[in-house]
Design a protein around this motif. Structure first.
Motif, PDB file in Angstrom:
ATOM      1  N   TYR B  33      41.735  25.760  45.730  1.00  0.00           N
ATOM      2  CA  TYR B  33      42.500  24.877  44.588  1.00  0.00           C
ATOM      3  C   TYR B  33      43.714  24.408  45.402  1.00  0.00           C
ATOM      4  CZ  TYR B  33      39.411  26.378  41.213  1.00  0.00           C
ATOM      5  OH  TYR B  33      38.509  26.775  40.160  1.00  0.00           O
ATOM      6  N   TYR B  35      47.842  23.396  44.080  1.00  0.00           N
ATOM      7  CA  TYR B  35      48.540  23.405  42.963  1.00  0.00           C
ATOM      8  C   TYR B  35      50.017  22.687  43.669  1.00  0.00           C
ATOM      9  CZ  TYR B  35      45.462  25.122  39.483  1.00  0.00           C
ATOM     10  OH  TYR B  35      44.520  25.430  38.390  1.00  0.00           O
ATOM     11  N   PHE B  45      48.027  21.186  38.476  1.00  0.00           N
ATOM     12  CA  PHE B  45      46.764  21.033  39.438  1.00  0.00           C
ATOM     13  C   PHE B  45      46.800  19.683  40.068  1.00  0.00           C
ATOM     14  CE2 PHE B  45      42.307  21.319  40.269  1.00  0.00           C
ATOM     15  CZ  PHE B  45      41.822  19.982  40.213  1.00  0.00           C
ATOM     16  N   GLU B  56      37.095  18.213  41.711  1.00  0.00           N
ATOM     17  CA  GLU B  56      38.021  17.745  40.427  1.00  0.00           C
ATOM     18  C   GLU B  56      39.256  17.398  41.067  1.00  0.00           C
ATOM     19  OE1 GLU B  56      37.435  20.928  37.578  1.00  0.00           O
ATOM     20  OE2 GLU B  56      38.601  19.073  36.440  1.00  0.00           O
ATOM     21  N   ARG B  95      39.222  31.393  44.369  1.00  0.00           N
ATOM     22  CA  ARG B  95      38.542  32.280  43.332  1.00  0.00           C
ATOM     23  C   ARG B  95      37.155  32.580  43.828  1.00  0.00           C
ATOM     24  NH1 ARG B  95      35.289  30.499  39.099  1.00  0.00           N
ATOM     25  NH2 ARG B  95      35.546  28.258  38.717  1.00  0.00           N
ATOM     26  N   ARG B 100      34.382  31.497  35.475  1.00  0.00           N
ATOM     27  CA  ARG B 100      35.889  30.997  35.176  1.00  0.00           C
ATOM     28  C   ARG B 100      36.851  32.119  34.596  1.00  0.00           C
ATOM     29  NH1 ARG B 100      34.987  24.864  33.019  1.00  0.00           N
ATOM     30  NH2 ARG B 100      33.870  24.150  34.861  1.00  0.00           N
ATOM     31  N   ASN B 101      36.195  33.285  34.385  1.00  0.00           N
ATOM     32  CA  ASN B 101      37.056  34.362  34.142  1.00  0.00           C
ATOM     33  C   ASN B 101      37.658  34.952  35.195  1.00  0.00           C
ATOM     34  OD1 ASN B 101      38.117  36.259  32.544  1.00  0.00           O
ATOM     35  ND2 ASN B 101      36.107  37.917  32.772  1.00  0.00           N
ATOM     36  N   SER B 102      37.045  34.740  36.311  1.00  0.00           N
ATOM     37  CA  SER B 102      37.677  35.079  37.756  1.00  0.00           C
ATOM     38  C   SER B 102      39.143  34.358  37.849  1.00  0.00           C
ATOM     39  CB  SER B 102      36.606  34.726  38.704  1.00  0.00           C
ATOM     40  OG  SER B 102      35.569  35.271  38.796  1.00  0.00           O
ATOM     41  N   PRO B 103      40.119  35.523  37.984  1.00  0.00           N
ATOM     42  CA  PRO B 103      41.180  34.779  38.402  1.00  0.00           C
ATOM     43  C   PRO B 103      41.523  34.141  39.564  1.00  0.00           C
ATOM     44  CG  PRO B 103      41.499  37.177  38.556  1.00  0.00           C
ATOM     45  CD  PRO B 103      40.091  36.756  37.987  1.00  0.00           C
ATOM     46  N   LEU B 104      42.332  33.125  39.422  1.00  0.00           N
ATOM     47  CA  LEU B 104      42.666  32.539  40.795  1.00  0.00           C
ATOM     48  C   LEU B 104      43.919  33.387  41.477  1.00  0.00           C
ATOM     49  CD1 LEU B 104      41.432  29.929  39.295  1.00  0.00           C
ATOM     50  CD2 LEU B 104      43.532  28.693  40.179  1.00  0.00           C
ATOM     51  N   HIS B 105      43.281  33.514  42.602  1.00  0.00           N
ATOM     52  CA  HIS B 105      44.457  34.381  43.594  1.00  0.00           C
ATOM     53  C   HIS B 105      45.238  33.222  44.265  1.00  0.00           C
ATOM     54  CE1 HIS B 105      42.451  38.192  43.096  1.00  0.00           C
ATOM     55  NE2 HIS B 105      41.571  37.477  42.913  1.00  0.00           N
ATOM     56  N   PHE B 106      46.370  33.199  44.115  1.00  0.00           N
ATOM     57  CA  PHE B 106      47.564  32.384  44.934  1.00  0.00           C
ATOM     58  C   PHE B 106      48.134  33.123  45.954  1.00  0.00           C
ATOM     59  CE2 PHE B 106      47.832  29.047  41.489  1.00  0.00           C
ATOM     60  CZ  PHE B 106      47.263  29.650  40.499  1.00  0.00           C
TER      61      PHE B 106
END
Lengths: 116, 115
Positions: B33, B35, B45, B56, B95, B100-106
């Motif tokens: 992703y 952002y 996003f 997306e 991720r 989608r429960n897996s958190p995004l790692h930024f």
């Protein structure tokens, strides 16, 4: 469309005290996940806690806990025994379980200052 | 613990120039992703990427933006002709494939300043 609202732009708390950050969201979906992220002055986005909408039990992570009220679409974060290192921006975020929207939607954030 | 890395941490460019922001996601992650966070505003996003294609994108992600995973490890965001309003923090995230429960790692973000 889903939206996330954080109505407190800024908050402050004395060290060792408890503070609650508010978050509400709007969705027509029944299955989704909610997150709180912390962004300290270092700019990193750090996951604090997450909650599955299908779980009634509120998530807890050490000093951090949530009050998840699904009917009210409310997801507040409680920080107990606040520490100076908790000073940061806190973002509430939502992601749906299904559908095409696989991206996190963030609120505008709450700036928390922990005072000695 | 593995982490997402972004380079550079700060990029200054002149209006109209092209910039490439680089990210190395966590190695076994599959979803990527970008952002954006304009100063003082919320995190927005831009685009998600899976299986070597955009899955997306938001309305912010117009024709001047593109993403690429050129070599299986890097994930880049290109802005073709920068505008003043592109000045922002740009965060890369990834991720794994555990729903989608897996958190995004930024990553730590790249601060882009367009002058």
């Amino acid at each position: 469309a889903q939206t996330v609202t954080q109505s407190q732009p800024e908050m402050s708390v004395q060290e060792a005290e408890t503070v609650t950050l508010s978050c509400t969201y709007d969705t027509s979906e029944n299955n989704y996940y909610l997150f709180w992220y912390k962004q300290p002055p270092s700019r990193q986005m750090i996951l604090v806690i997450r909650q599955e909408a299908y779980k009634q039990q509120n998530a807890t992570e050490n000093r951090f806990s949530v009050n998840f009220q699904k009917a009210a679409k409310s997801f507040s974060l409680k920080i107990s025994d606040s520490q100076l290192g908790d000073t940061a921006m806190y973002f509430c975020a939502f992601i749906s379980q299904g559908g095409s929207q696989g991206n996190l939607i963030f609120g505008k954030g709450t700036k928390l200052s922990v005072k000695p | 613990e593995p982490e997402v890395t972004q380079t550079p941490s700060h990029q200054v460019t002149q209006m109209g120039q092209e910039v490439i922001l680089r990210c190395v996601p966590i190695s076994n992650h599959l979803y990527f992703y970008w952002y954006r966070q304009i100063l003082g505003q919320k995190v927005e996003f831009l685009v998600s990427f899976y299986n070597n294609e955009i899955s997306e994108k938001s309305e912010i992600f117009d024709d001047q933006f593109s993403v690429e995973r050129p070599d299986g490890s890097n994930f880049t965001l290109k802005i073709r002709s920068t505008k003043l309003e592109d000045s922002a923090m740009y965060f890369c995230a990834s991720r794994g494939d555990r729903g989608r429960n897996s958190p995004l790692h930024f990553g730590n973000g790249t601060r882009l300043t367009v002058t």
